[in-house]
Enzyme design. Structure first.
Site, short mmCIF file in Angstrom:
data_model
loop_
_atom_site.label_atom_id
_atom_site.label_comp_id
_atom_site.label_asym_id
_atom_site.label_seq_id
_atom_site.Cartn_x
_atom_site.Cartn_y
_atom_site.Cartn_z
N LYS A 112 38.11 54.23 -25.63
CA LYS A 112 37.44 54.47 -26.73
C LYS A 112 38.62 55.01 -27.71
CE LYS A 112 32.61 55.44 -26.07
NZ LYS A 112 31.56 56.26 -26.66
N LYS A 194 31.55 46.00 -20.33
CA LYS A 194 30.20 46.73 -20.22
C LYS A 194 29.35 46.66 -21.55
CE LYS A 194 29.68 51.23 -21.16
NZ LYS A 194 28.32 51.63 -21.74
N LYS A 197 26.43 50.21 -26.81
CA LYS A 197 25.63 50.72 -27.94
C LYS A 197 26.76 50.34 -28.96
CE LYS A 197 23.25 54.59 -26.70
NZ LYS A 197 24.54 55.35 -26.50
P1 ATP Z 1 28.24 54.09 -26.44
O1 ATP Z 1 28.82 52.59 -26.72
O2 ATP Z 1 27.91 54.74 -27.76
O3 ATP Z 1 29.20 54.64 -25.69
P2 ATP Z 1 26.64 53.48 -24.19
O4 ATP Z 1 26.04 52.16 -24.49
O5 ATP Z 1 27.67 53.29 -23.44
O6 ATP Z 1 26.98 54.04 -25.83
P3 ATP Z 1 25.65 55.96 -23.38
O7 ATP Z 1 24.98 56.80 -24.27
O8 ATP Z 1 27.07 56.22 -23.20
O9 ATP Z 1 25.47 54.36 -23.61
O10 ATP Z 1 25.30 55.86 -21.94
C1 ATP Z 1 23.79 56.48 -21.52
C2 ATP Z 1 23.64 56.03 -20.31
O11 ATP Z 1 23.53 54.77 -19.89
C3 ATP Z 1 24.61 56.78 -19.23
O12 ATP Z 1 23.98 57.09 -18.04
C4 ATP Z 1 25.24 55.48 -18.84
O13 ATP Z 1 26.12 55.49 -17.75
C5 ATP Z 1 24.33 54.46 -19.04
N1 ATP Z 1 24.86 53.16 -19.11
C6 ATP Z 1 25.31 52.92 -20.70
N2 ATP Z 1 25.97 51.47 -20.38
C7 ATP Z 1 25.40 50.97 -19.39
C8 ATP Z 1 25.51 49.86 -18.83
N3 ATP Z 1 26.20 48.79 -19.58
N4 ATP Z 1 25.06 49.52 -17.68
C9 ATP Z 1 24.37 50.62 -17.05
N5 ATP Z 1 24.31 51.73 -17.38
C10 ATP Z 1 24.92 52.01 -18.43
#
Ligand code: ATP
Ligand code: LTN
Length: 327
Positions: A112, A194, A197
């Site tokens: 990040k 991955k 968001k």
């Molecule tokens: P950001 O991009 O803002 O970091 P993010 O999409 O990675 O957001 P988080 O809020 O960090 O989302 O994650 C919330 C939950 O969703 C965590 O348990 C994380 O492991 C899970 N998660 C996030 N992205 C994925 C993915 N691509 N596949 C499976 N689980 C996910």
């Protein structure tokens, strides 16, 4: 003894099917058998550049979405992190027992921060200690998360063990719980990254609140390869991703799925994946629209949770302050 579960999602953008499959769906599975606490971690969402109005709105949306996904507030405690200030107090105390070297090993920080390392806020670096505080404040046994958060939960264990060694047995040592299928859903536009968001790209993810037509378009455009045959082959990342989503959402076995798609092409697969995704998100969207219109209900759910969680947080902080010499 009933095991306690804690997990959270950052209100940093639209919650997508990766969050749903990797995290929320697995929270739903233990609603009856565990003591469940689910948090909208709004203090984590400020570690990167953000807009305060969007955060305010996103936090409420996330609470409504949690409930719409089936997290019944009668069966679990749903709350917003900043409503219990002890998260940040404990985070500071834990920061002081966390070696720099441990944080430097966190791969998410490296990803990040990237080239912006010199300019970003220190919070992005120390954020895993805030996550550790979230978990340890409630004496959590299990932390159901996607694969990307496993390292942070393992760090939390290390911090808790170090604290307990130095100051006495205060914390329960938590365990990560990672799903067997769907722990890492990849972006539709780039199956080597991955689903996230914060990733740019109009056709990167499918949000739980996306219009079904947009969701279908994103899935139909998913990047695959030029090979033949619909089989679970991790080396064919785009195909494997689509099949994994299909597997989780239909509950079918791999052999059954491969037999179903034998002789068919990517177009057929994408069409069917889109159908199962839309069938999953449409009822969630309907419940979400009803819930978001009733702000007194959401406020009441949040206030009730804080009331129930406060004694747990107070008891942990009392033990921590005594152990550390502040009382
Ligand atoms: P950001 O991009 O803002 O970091 P993010 O999409 O990675 O957001 P988080 O809020 O960090 O989302 O994650 C919330 C939950 O969703 C965590 O348990 C994380 O492991 C899970 N998660 C996030 N992205 C994925 C993915 N691509 N596949 C499976 N689980 C996910
Ligand atoms: N860091 C997590 C979100 C998070 C979390 C937690 C997850 C914050 N605190 C406690 C489980 C338990 C992320 O997904 N970025």
């Amino acid at each position: 003894m009933t095991k306690r579960v804690f997990s959270g999602i950052q209100p940093s953008g639209h919650i997508h099917i990766g969050n749903y499959i990797g995290a929320i769906r697995n929270w739903l599975g233990n609603l009856e058998s565990r003591d469940n606490i689910f948090c909208v971690v709004d203090q984590h969402a400020i570690t990167v550049d953000y807009d305060p109005d969007a955060l305010r709105q996103g936090t409420r949306d996330a609470v409504a979405l949690y409930i719409a996904c089936g997290l019944d507030p009668e069966k679990c405690r749903l709350f917003v992190q900043s409503h219990i200030p002890e998260h940040t107090e404990l985070a500071w105390l834990l920061t002081c027992v966390t070696p720099m070297g441990w944080l430097e090993r966190m791969t998410q920080f490296k990803d990040k921060a990237g080239a912006k390392r010199e300019r970003i806020g220190t919070g992005l670096f120390t954020y895993p200690t805030l996550m550790a505080a979230d978990i340890l404040l409630y004496q959590t046994h299990e932390v159901p998360v996607g694969d990307d958060q496993k390292q942070h939960v393992e760090l939390t264990r290390d911090i808790a063990e170090r604290f307990n060694r130095k100051f006495g047995e205060v914390f329960v040592i938590p365990e990560p719980v990672i799903p067997v299928v769907g722990a890492r859903i990849m972006g539709f536009d780039d199956p080597t990254a991955k689903m996230s968001k914060s990733a740019p790209g109009h056709h990167h993810s499918v949000g739980l609140l996306d219009d079904p037509a947009k969701a279908r378009k994103t899935i139909m455009r998913a990047v695959t390869d030029s090979q033949q045959g619909i089989v679970f082959d991790p080396a064919r990342a785009g195909l494997f991703n689509l099949l994994s989503i299909y597997q989780v959402l239909t509950g079918q076995g791999r052999e059954q799925i491969e037999a179903h798609f034998a002789g068919k092409g990517y177009g057929d697969l994408k069409k069917e994946v889109a159908e199962v995704v839309i069938a999953e998100i449409e009822p969630i969207q309907q419940r979400y629209r009803e819930l978001i219109a009733d702000s007194t209900y959401i406020d009441a759910v949040l206030a009730r949770s804080v009331e129930k969680l406060r004694p747990v947080a107070d008891a942990t902080m009392d033990a921590v302050r005594r152990a550390m010499g502040h009382r």
